[in-house]
Motif scaffolding. Structure first.
Motif, PDB file in Angstrom:
ATOM      1  N   GLY A  77      46.382  -9.851 -66.115  1.00 14.53           N
ATOM      2  CA  GLY A  77      47.480  -8.962 -65.311  1.00 14.53           C
ATOM      3  C   GLY A  77      47.263  -8.111 -64.104  1.00 14.53           C
ATOM      4  N   LYS A  78      47.801  -8.066 -63.150  1.00 17.95           N
ATOM      5  CA  LYS A  78      47.523  -6.949 -62.078  1.00 17.95           C
ATOM      6  C   LYS A  78      48.795  -5.892 -61.668  1.00 17.95           C
ATOM      7  CE  LYS A  78      44.864 -10.265 -59.465  1.00 17.95           C
ATOM      8  NZ  LYS A  78      44.599 -11.119 -58.193  1.00 17.95           N
ATOM      9  N   TYR A  79      48.376  -4.656 -61.617  1.00 20.62           N
ATOM     10  CA  TYR A  79      49.530  -3.695 -61.295  1.00 20.62           C
ATOM     11  C   TYR A  79      50.030  -3.910 -60.034  1.00 20.62           C
ATOM     12  CZ  TYR A  79      47.680  -0.981 -65.210  1.00 20.62           C
ATOM     13  OH  TYR A  79      47.486  -0.606 -66.637  1.00 20.62           O
ATOM     14  N   PHE A  80      51.573  -3.656 -59.957  1.00 19.39           N
ATOM     15  CA  PHE A  80      52.115  -3.596 -58.900  1.00 19.39           C
ATOM     16  C   PHE A  80      52.930  -2.493 -58.622  1.00 19.39           C
ATOM     17  CE2 PHE A  80      55.095  -5.455 -62.381  1.00 19.39           C
ATOM     18  CZ  PHE A  80      56.188  -4.868 -62.033  1.00 19.39           C
ATOM     19  N   ALA A  81      53.113  -1.401 -59.485  1.00 17.16           N
ATOM     20  CA  ALA A  81      53.849  -0.204 -59.405  1.00 17.16           C
ATOM     21  C   ALA A  81      53.166   0.887 -60.397  1.00 17.16           C
ATOM     22  CB  ALA A  81      55.359  -0.529 -59.685  1.00 17.16           C
ATOM     23  N   TYR A  82      53.238   2.304 -59.739  1.00 15.44           N
ATOM     24  CA  TYR A  82      52.967   3.231 -60.707  1.00 15.44           C
ATOM     25  C   TYR A  82      53.974   4.411 -60.460  1.00 15.44           C
ATOM     26  CZ  TYR A  82      48.017   1.381 -60.677  1.00 15.44           C
ATOM     27  OH  TYR A  82      47.110   0.565 -60.685  1.00 15.44           O
ATOM     28  N   PHE A  83      54.251   5.131 -61.436  1.00 15.10           N
ATOM     29  CA  PHE A  83      55.100   6.268 -61.266  1.00 15.10           C
ATOM     30  C   PHE A  83      54.050   7.613 -61.202  1.00 15.10           C
ATOM     31  CE2 PHE A  83      57.473   9.775 -63.094  1.00 15.10           C
ATOM     32  CZ  PHE A  83      58.710   9.583 -62.488  1.00 15.10           C
ATOM     33  N   SER A  84      54.404   8.265 -60.063  1.00  8.06           N
ATOM     34  CA  SER A  84      53.448   9.487 -59.956  1.00  8.06           C
ATOM     35  C   SER A  84      54.341  10.891 -60.007  1.00  8.06           C
ATOM     36  CB  SER A  84      53.048   9.256 -58.643  1.00  8.06           C
ATOM     37  OG  SER A  84      52.110  10.352 -58.086  1.00  8.06           O
ATOM     38  N   ASP A  85      54.071  11.548 -60.922  1.00 10.62           N
ATOM     39  CA  ASP A  85      54.900  12.762 -61.047  1.00 10.62           C
ATOM     40  C   ASP A  85      53.874  14.083 -60.464  1.00 10.62           C
ATOM     41  OD1 ASP A  85      56.383  15.146 -61.624  1.00 10.62           O
ATOM     42  OD2 ASP A  85      56.391  14.625 -63.762  1.00 10.62           O
ATOM     43  N   ILE A 129      57.511  13.457 -56.458  1.00 15.27           N
ATOM     44  CA  ILE A 129      57.719  12.379 -57.619  1.00 15.27           C
ATOM     45  C   ILE A 129      58.081  11.206 -56.965  1.00 15.27           C
ATOM     46  CG2 ILE A 129      59.214  11.737 -59.721  1.00 15.27           C
ATOM     47  CD1 ILE A 129      59.935  14.674 -59.905  1.00 15.27           C
ATOM     48  N   ALA A 130      57.117   9.905 -57.482  1.00 21.97           N
ATOM     49  CA  ALA A 130      57.295   9.074 -56.314  1.00 21.97           C
ATOM     50  C   ALA A 130      56.976   7.506 -56.985  1.00 21.97           C
ATOM     51  CB  ALA A 130      56.402   9.261 -55.211  1.00 21.97           C
ATOM     52  N   LEU A 131      57.438   6.455 -56.388  1.00 21.66           N
ATOM     53  CA  LEU A 131      57.024   5.078 -56.927  1.00 21.66           C
ATOM     54  C   LEU A 131      55.698   4.861 -55.969  1.00 21.66           C
ATOM     55  CD1 LEU A 131      57.521   2.021 -58.096  1.00 21.66           C
ATOM     56  CD2 LEU A 131      59.076   1.904 -56.295  1.00 21.66           C
ATOM     57  N   LEU A 132      55.054   4.230 -56.525  1.00 18.08           N
ATOM     58  CA  LEU A 132      53.741   3.700 -55.575  1.00 18.08           C
ATOM     59  C   LEU A 132      53.771   2.348 -55.850  1.00 18.08           C
ATOM     60  CD1 LEU A 132      50.894   6.134 -56.658  1.00 18.08           C
ATOM     61  CD2 LEU A 132      52.465   6.542 -55.217  1.00 18.08           C
ATOM     62  N   ALA A 133      53.696   1.830 -54.557  1.00 19.86           N
ATOM     63  CA  ALA A 133      53.638   0.009 -54.343  1.00 19.86           C
ATOM     64  C   ALA A 133      52.942  -0.208 -53.466  1.00 19.86           C
ATOM     65  CB  ALA A 133      55.223  -0.148 -53.907  1.00 19.86           C
ATOM     66  N   LYS A 134      52.535  -1.454 -53.539  1.00 19.05           N
ATOM     67  CA  LYS A 134      51.515  -2.272 -52.589  1.00 19.05           C
ATOM     68  C   LYS A 134      52.088  -2.698 -51.275  1.00 19.05           C
ATOM     69  CE  LYS A 134      48.613  -5.175 -54.203  1.00 19.05           C
ATOM     70  NZ  LYS A 134      47.206  -4.590 -54.265  1.00 19.05           N
ATOM     71  N   THR A 135      51.737  -2.326 -50.050  1.00 19.11           N
ATOM     72  CA  THR A 135      52.051  -2.734 -48.908  1.00 19.11           C
ATOM     73  C   THR A 135      50.992  -3.915 -48.297  1.00 19.11           C
ATOM     74  OG1 THR A 135      50.454  -1.177 -47.575  1.00 19.11           O
ATOM     75  CG2 THR A 135      52.580  -0.359 -48.283  1.00 19.11           C
ATOM     76  N   VAL A 181      51.659   2.662 -50.842  1.00 17.45           N
ATOM     77  CA  VAL A 181      52.586   3.729 -50.249  1.00 17.45           C
ATOM     78  C   VAL A 181      53.285   4.354 -51.094  1.00 17.45           C
ATOM     79  CG1 VAL A 181      54.639   2.231 -50.148  1.00 17.45           C
ATOM     80  CG2 VAL A 181      54.097   3.963 -48.441  1.00 17.45           C
ATOM     81  N   GLY A 182      53.549   5.865 -51.191  1.00 17.36           N
ATOM     82  CA  GLY A 182      54.231   6.442 -51.887  1.00 17.36           C
ATOM     83  C   GLY A 182      55.848   6.446 -51.433  1.00 17.36           C
ATOM     84  N   LEU A 183      56.693   6.092 -52.374  1.00 17.57           N
ATOM     85  CA  LEU A 183      58.196   6.354 -51.927  1.00 17.57           C
ATOM     86  C   LEU A 183      58.804   7.320 -52.816  1.00 17.57           C
ATOM     87  CD1 LEU A 183      60.667   4.717 -50.470  1.00 17.57           C
ATOM     88  CD2 LEU A 183      60.954   3.429 -52.650  1.00 17.57           C
ATOM     89  N   ILE A 184      59.221   8.304 -52.107  1.00 12.71           N
ATOM     90  CA  ILE A 184      59.546   9.669 -52.796  1.00 12.71           C
ATOM     91  C   ILE A 184      60.789   9.526 -53.248  1.00 12.71           C
ATOM     92  CG2 ILE A 184      59.950  12.156 -52.219  1.00 12.71           C
ATOM     93  CD1 ILE A 184      58.277  11.826 -49.469  1.00 12.71           C
ATOM     94  N   LEU A 185      60.801  10.137 -54.644  1.00  5.17           N
ATOM     95  CA  LEU A 185      62.068   9.920 -55.228  1.00  5.17           C
ATOM     96  C   LEU A 185      62.945  11.287 -55.526  1.00  5.17           C
ATOM     97  CD1 LEU A 185      60.879   7.543 -58.134  1.00  5.17           C
ATOM     98  CD2 LEU A 185      62.092   6.893 -56.065  1.00  5.17           C
ATOM     99  N   ASN A 186      62.078  12.213 -55.492  1.00  4.54           N
ATOM    100  CA  ASN A 186      62.768  13.901 -55.662  1.00  4.54           C
ATOM    101  C   ASN A 186      63.468  14.205 -54.165  1.00  4.54           C
ATOM    102  OD1 ASN A 186      60.192  14.094 -54.725  1.00  4.54           O
ATOM    103  ND2 ASN A 186      60.014  16.025 -55.923  1.00  4.54           N
ATOM    104  N   ARG A 187      64.333  13.656 -53.703  1.00  2.00           N
ATOM    105  CA  ARG A 187      64.916  13.930 -52.565  1.00  2.00           C
ATOM    106  C   ARG A 187      66.224  13.477 -52.604  1.00  2.00           C
ATOM    107  NH1 ARG A 187      65.235   9.171 -49.152  1.00  2.00           N
ATOM    108  NH2 ARG A 187      64.023   7.642 -50.228  1.00  2.00           N
ATOM    109  N   PRO A 188      67.011  14.079 -51.808  1.00  2.00           N
ATOM    110  CA  PRO A 188      68.617  13.611 -51.568  1.00  2.00           C
ATOM    111  C   PRO A 188      68.653  12.367 -51.137  1.00  2.00           C
ATOM    112  CG  PRO A 188      68.441  15.970 -50.661  1.00  2.00           C
ATOM    113  CD  PRO A 188      66.963  15.277 -50.840  1.00  2.00           C
ATOM    114  N   GLY A 189      69.803  11.579 -51.348  1.00  2.00           N
ATOM    115  CA  GLY A 189      69.968  10.508 -50.953  1.00  2.00           C
ATOM    116  C   GLY A 189      69.325   9.344 -51.202  1.00  2.00           C
TER     117      GLY A 189
END
Length: 303
Positions: free
Chosen positions: A212-220, A228-234, A263-271
């Motif tokens: 198995g290979k990683y496809f996502a991480y949760f970064s706090d 606070i972000a989702l990390l995903a492969k580009t 890439v980090g996709l920022i989660l702790n932000r409005p909208g």
């Protein structure tokens, strides 16, 4: 409304009231709100089509930069179009323990049924009356000599405790690491043949099995970053750089992982656009999943 207003002034509050609006220009709540320095708006619904009146009320809410609509004694059935536009962002409180006793006369119906408890429910508003997702409830014992009026009086006191608590909790969700993690976990584990496994102190998700290979991480806020972000492969460094340059309020280069094109996709932000979050989870999973799982998705992408 008064309970919500004063609770919003507590140091622990995650929300503020920007407007109090009513379809009754003489509503006492408007006077109270104005006296507390809160903006007010009123427009009678009499002689108007339901959707037209809803549009006027909505315009006032948007002008006040409201993120949520919290119904408090607003005794109007809302148009389906209005409800759809505020899906997931409009709350109501109902004087029963839903799904019991939707609609009116809830206290008398509970007494007549011989129930031992009544109460109140805070729920998301949906197109079906009093049927949206339940966010919280509180019970009130029914006494042997209760009438509908005496029971209603105690339930109202309980409502004043429940509603601010749930609104505070709901408005704080977008910045709560535990809620964000649970939401990402649910979305990640919905993908085929995935498993959760911690990596370097972060929750991570990978395709199952020994290979198995990683496809996502949760970064706090790891490695000194504020996100606070989702990390995903580009697709690589070029795409990573382009994403950050195009929208730095959404994307960032995560420490350690960024060197590998994550890439980090920022989660702790409005909208936060949760459809965008789902897209990156699915795309990242698709980039590492076995061909037997992705061939149908790959074929669909060609079209």
């Amino acid at each position: 409304m008064a309970a919500l207003l004063y609770a919003s002034r507590l140091p622990s509050s995650s929300y503020e009231i920007v407007l109090v609006a009513s379809n009754q220009p003489s509503a006492e709540g408007l006077v109270l709100a104005a006296g507390e320095g809160i903006g007010t708006f009123a427009h009678s619904h009499k002689g108007m089509a339901r959707a037209d009146h809803d549009a006027i009320m909505e315009k006032a809410a948007l002008a006040a930069d409201a993120d949520y609509i919290i119904l408090a004694g607003y005794m109007r059935i809302l148009s389906e179009e209005f409800v759809e536009r505020w899906q997931g962002k409009m709350l109501n409180i109902h004087p029963s323990l839903l799904p019991k006793y939707r609609g009116l006369d809830t206290h008398q119906r509970a007494i007549a049924a011989g129930d031992n408890v009544a109460g109140a429910t805070v729920h998301l508003v949906s197109s079906e009356l009093d049927a949206g997702e339940i966010l919280g409830q509180i019970e009130v014992n029914i006494q042997p000599d209760d009438t509908a009026a005496s029971l209603a009086e105690r339930v109202r006191i309980a409502e004043h405790q429940l509603y601010p608590h749930i609104v505070n909790e709901f408005a704080g969700r977008p910045y709560d690491p535990a809620w964000l993690l649970e939401t990402i976990r649910t979305l990640a584990l919905e993908l085929p043949e995935t498993e959760e496994r911690e990596s370097h102190g972060s929750a991570g998700w990978r395709t199952s099995g020994k290979s198995g290979k990683y496809f996502a991480y949760f970064s706090d806020r790891h490695h000194g970053q504020p996100h606070i972000a989702l990390l995903a492969k580009t697709g690589g460094q070029d795409e990573l750089s382009a994403l950050i340059e195009r929208d730095p309020e959404v994307f960032f280069r995560p420490a350690f992982y960024g060197a590998s094109g994550w890439v980090g996709l920022i989660l702790n932000r409005p909208g936060v656009d949760w459809e965008q979050v789902v897209y990156w989870l699915q795309r990242s999973w698709q980039s590492v999943a076995p061909k037997k799982l992705t061939k149908l998705l790959d074929a669909a992408d060609e079209f």
